[in-house]
Write an enzyme that holds these catalytic residues in place. Structure first.
Site, PDB file in Angstrom:
ATOM      1  N   GLU A 163       0.826  -1.213   0.000  1.00  0.00           N
ATOM      2  CA  GLU A 163       0.000   0.000   0.000  1.00  0.00           C
ATOM      3  C   GLU A 163       0.857   1.260   0.000  1.00  0.00           C
ATOM      4  OE1 GLU A 163      -3.783   2.115   2.193  1.00  0.00           O
ATOM      5  OE2 GLU A 163      -2.710   0.548   3.281  1.00  0.00           O
ATOM      6  N   GLU A 260     -12.508   2.251   3.472  1.00  0.00           N
ATOM      7  CA  GLU A 260     -11.584   2.647   4.539  1.00  0.00           C
ATOM      8  C   GLU A 260     -11.653   4.169   4.699  1.00  0.00           C
ATOM      9  OE1 GLU A 260      -7.043   1.574   5.903  1.00  0.00           O
ATOM     10  OE2 GLU A 260      -7.355   2.548   3.967  1.00  0.00           O
TER      11      GLU A 260
END
Length: 284
Positions: A163, A260
């Site tokens: 990420e 998220e």
């Protein structure tokens, strides 16, 4: 920005939720993040909250906390009819080659925990800047770490999602935006090491969301959403998420997308309604 936010609201209204809307079906393309949602209650209680709101997929950050472990998490998932898409085990800073043994230990534990919880993906970070180390050396160290864990992941059938962050509010990291992470993963060339394409970070760092995603689709393993500014739900900021989600599907990504973000004003009812409206408007 107000006009853009109004634009997505208007687009979402094309397919509003109604009494006949199948909420679970509309939320099926998404995975609720249990660390950013429902944080007004203890973590163990958030599984039931997500299920009650109609989610069938969830994601979260570390599993080992507050007395929780993989077996207890699996029990909570099963009790609430939930599937775990991915979670984020705490990674050592393996831009430093001296941390590669710790990385291998973490991956072995993640493989074991994932086998229990049933998830097929984990999020992998570990790219903090190492003081005194040149950028080229850190990139080489991180790449070498990925190559060391690739055989373990491939044998286990578990995908690690690297990420990248952004340089606006996630300072001190090596990987930001879609580059150089995309090039790095192409060099690693493992089917079990892909990118966690978090559009919140990508908007802050890169912009040009649709073209960059389409160009990098061969390295995308998972998608997360969050509007800018504020990291709230789509429709509260500047990104036209209806167009974005249509482009995501058109590029070939068919898996759940992680939500998220922090529901605006901690209003989870509104955030669920917004997610349902977005799903309908984008024809997910």
């Amino acid at each position: 920005m107000a006009l853009l936010a109004a634009g997505i609201t208007a687009a979402a209204s094309v397919a509003p939720a109604s009494a006949k809307t199948d909420i679970k079906a509309a939320l099926r393309p998404f995975a609720c993040n249990l660390d950013t949602w429902y944080n007004d209650v203890p973590f163990n209680e958030r599984f039931a909250r997500a299920a009650a709101d109609g989610f069938i997929n969830v994601e979260f950050w570390p599993v080992r906390r507050e007395g929780l472990d993989a077996r207890k998490a699996r029990a909570l998932l099963d009790a609430n009819g939930l599937t775990l898409t991915q979670y984020a085990p705490t990674a050592p800073n393996f831009s430093d080659p001296g941390q590669h043994d710790a990385l291998l230990d973490m991956i072995r534990q993640a493989i074991s925990d994932s086998a229990i919880m049933g998830n097929k993906q984990i999020t992998l970070v570990g790219h903090h800047i190492v003081d005194g180390m040149p950028r080229e050396a850190m990139l080489a160290g991180y790449t070498a770490g990925l190559m060391r864990i690739a055989p373990l992941l491939e044998q286990a059938g578990l995908m690690a999602l690297v990420e990248p962050f952004n340089t606006v509010n996630h300072l001190g990291h090596l990987l930001n935006g879609s580059r150089p992470a995309t090039a790095m993963l192409r060099a690693v060339h493992s089917p079990m090491i892909k990118l966690q394409w978090d559009f919140y970070h990508m908007q802050l760092e890169d912009g040009d969301l649709i073209e960059k995603f389409t160009a990098g689709i061969d390295q995308v393993g998972y998608v997360q959403l969050g509007d800018v500014p504020g990291r709230h739900q789509p429709g509260t900021g500047e990104v036209n998420h209806v167009n974005l989600l249509k482009a995501i599907r058109a590029a070939g990504y068919k898996d759940p997308m992680g939500l998220e973000y922090y529901p605006l004003d901690n209003d989870h009812g509104r955030a669920v309604r917004d997610a349902v409206a977005l799903s309908l408007a984008a024809n997910l």
